[in-house]
Write a protein that holds these residues in place. Structure first.
Motif, short mmCIF file in Angstrom:
data_model
loop_
_atom_site.label_atom_id
_atom_site.label_comp_id
_atom_site.label_asym_id
_atom_site.label_seq_id
_atom_site.Cartn_x
_atom_site.Cartn_y
_atom_site.Cartn_z
N LEU A 110 6.99 17.27 -0.66
CA LEU A 110 6.41 16.01 -0.20
C LEU A 110 7.09 15.64 1.11
N VAL A 111 6.31 15.53 2.17
CA VAL A 111 6.83 15.15 3.49
C VAL A 111 6.32 13.75 3.79
N VAL A 112 7.24 12.83 4.08
CA VAL A 112 6.87 11.43 4.37
C VAL A 112 7.26 11.13 5.81
N CYS A 113 6.30 10.74 6.62
CA CYS A 113 6.52 10.44 8.04
C CYS A 113 6.38 8.94 8.25
N GLY A 114 7.45 8.31 8.73
CA GLY A 114 7.39 6.87 8.97
C GLY A 114 8.77 6.30 9.23
N ASP A 115 8.86 4.97 9.16
CA ASP A 115 10.12 4.28 9.41
C ASP A 115 11.06 4.48 8.23
N PRO A 116 12.25 5.08 8.47
CA PRO A 116 13.13 5.42 7.34
C PRO A 116 13.56 4.20 6.52
N GLN A 117 13.86 3.09 7.18
CA GLN A 117 14.33 1.91 6.45
C GLN A 117 13.26 1.39 5.50
N ALA B 184 0.84 -1.20 0.00
CA ALA B 184 0.00 0.00 0.00
C ALA B 184 0.87 1.25 0.00
N THR B 185 1.97 1.21 0.76
CA THR B 185 2.88 2.35 0.78
C THR B 185 3.53 2.56 -0.57
N ALA B 186 3.92 1.45 -1.22
CA ALA B 186 4.54 1.54 -2.54
C ALA B 186 3.59 2.14 -3.57
N ARG B 187 2.30 1.89 -3.41
CA ARG B 187 1.33 2.49 -4.33
C ARG B 187 1.07 3.95 -3.97
N ALA B 188 1.11 4.28 -2.69
CA ALA B 188 0.74 5.62 -2.25
C ALA B 188 1.80 6.67 -2.56
N LEU B 189 3.07 6.32 -2.39
CA LEU B 189 4.12 7.33 -2.51
C LEU B 189 4.25 7.92 -3.92
N PRO B 190 4.22 7.12 -4.98
CA PRO B 190 4.29 7.75 -6.31
C PRO B 190 3.11 8.67 -6.58
N THR B 191 1.91 8.27 -6.14
CA THR B 191 0.74 9.13 -6.34
C THR B 191 0.87 10.40 -5.53
N ALA B 192 1.37 10.28 -4.29
CA ALA B 192 1.57 11.47 -3.45
C ALA B 192 2.55 12.43 -4.10
N ILE C 26 10.66 3.07 4.34
CA ILE C 26 10.31 4.07 3.32
C ILE C 26 11.36 4.12 2.23
N ASN C 27 12.64 4.07 2.62
CA ASN C 27 13.70 4.08 1.61
C ASN C 27 13.63 2.84 0.71
N ALA C 28 13.28 1.71 1.31
CA ALA C 28 13.14 0.49 0.51
C ALA C 28 12.01 0.65 -0.51
N VAL C 29 10.92 1.26 -0.07
CA VAL C 29 9.78 1.46 -0.97
C VAL C 29 10.10 2.51 -2.02
N LEU C 30 10.75 3.60 -1.59
CA LEU C 30 11.11 4.66 -2.54
C LEU C 30 12.04 4.14 -3.62
N GLY C 31 12.92 3.23 -3.24
CA GLY C 31 13.88 2.70 -4.20
C GLY C 31 13.22 1.89 -5.30
N THR C 32 12.06 1.33 -5.03
CA THR C 32 11.39 0.49 -6.03
C THR C 32 10.20 1.17 -6.66
N ALA C 33 9.65 2.21 -5.96
CA ALA C 33 8.41 2.80 -6.44
C ALA C 33 8.59 4.13 -7.15
N LEU C 34 9.67 4.85 -6.86
CA LEU C 34 9.82 6.18 -7.45
C LEU C 34 10.98 6.21 -8.42
#
Length: 209
Positions: free
Chosen positions: A192-199, A176-184, A201-209
């Protein structure tokens, strides 16, 4: 590229939907009151009208020589990518961190209608309350754009672009996070401010953005 976690200090000194400065400016953050504030409430540092644009010079008489026309912008989308800021927070504290970020943005001069808050897990209490009166009334407040709007990340496709988008990663579903971040990111005009666990989020950002 992995994001370096930052303290919950939004480097937001410019007002209105303008480009963000690169350097952060720390500021104390009071405990926010849950839910959007009313548009009638006074806002510290509310932006005023921008500087007047200079009057273009009058056209010169034709002298036989003509300046070449400027090339048109053919890039299609001239909007630059928004600045991304990561605020470390546990899953159960991501929503609180997002509310603090909103408070700091308002205190720095952002208009309430500039800000959209998305949640990847449980909805914000304000959103849950307003949805109890029906989706039509709920989305009418979004369309009015006169206050901070809270929505589930799954509904981000229905939200319009705002200068600032804050995402609270308050759910355990990485998909769900991987789907949400590109849309956000597409909905964020400047920040864009992302609040959450850095590890995570970075894993998701690396694959989703």
């Amino acid at each position: 590229m992995p994001l370096i976690p930052e303290e919950p200090q939004i480097h937001e000194s410019a007002q209105g939907p303008r480009a963000m400065p690169a350097a952060g400016r720390p500021a104390p953050t009071p405990r926010p009151v849950p839910g959007p504030r009313t548009a009638a409430s006074p806002r510290p540092g509310r932006p005023g009208p921008g500087p007047a644009r200079p009057t273009p010079p009058a056209p010169r008489p034709h002298t036989g020589t003509q300046q070449p026309p400027r090339p048109a912008n053919r890039s299609g989308d001239s909007r630059s990518q928004p600045q991304i800021q990561l605020i470390p927070a546990p899953v159960d504290g991501a929503l609180d961190a997002a509310e603090e970020a909103v408070d700091l943005l308002l205190e720095s001069g952002r208009a309430p209608g500039d800000i959209l808050v998305l949640t990847t897990g449980d909805p914000h209490p304000w959103a849950a309350h307003e949805l109890s009166f029906g989706e039509a009334a709920y989305w009418a407040q979004h369309d009015a754009r006169d206050d901070v709007f809270f929505a589930a990340a799954t509904a981000a496709d229905r939200a319009s672009t705002r200068p600032v988008v804050v995402v609270a990663v308050n759910g355990d579903d990485d998909a769900a996070t991987a789907r949400a971040l590109p849309t956000a990111m597409k909905r964020a005009g400047a920040l864009l401010v992302v609040c959450g666990d850095p590890q995570r989020i970075n894993a998701v950002l690396g694959t989703a953005l």
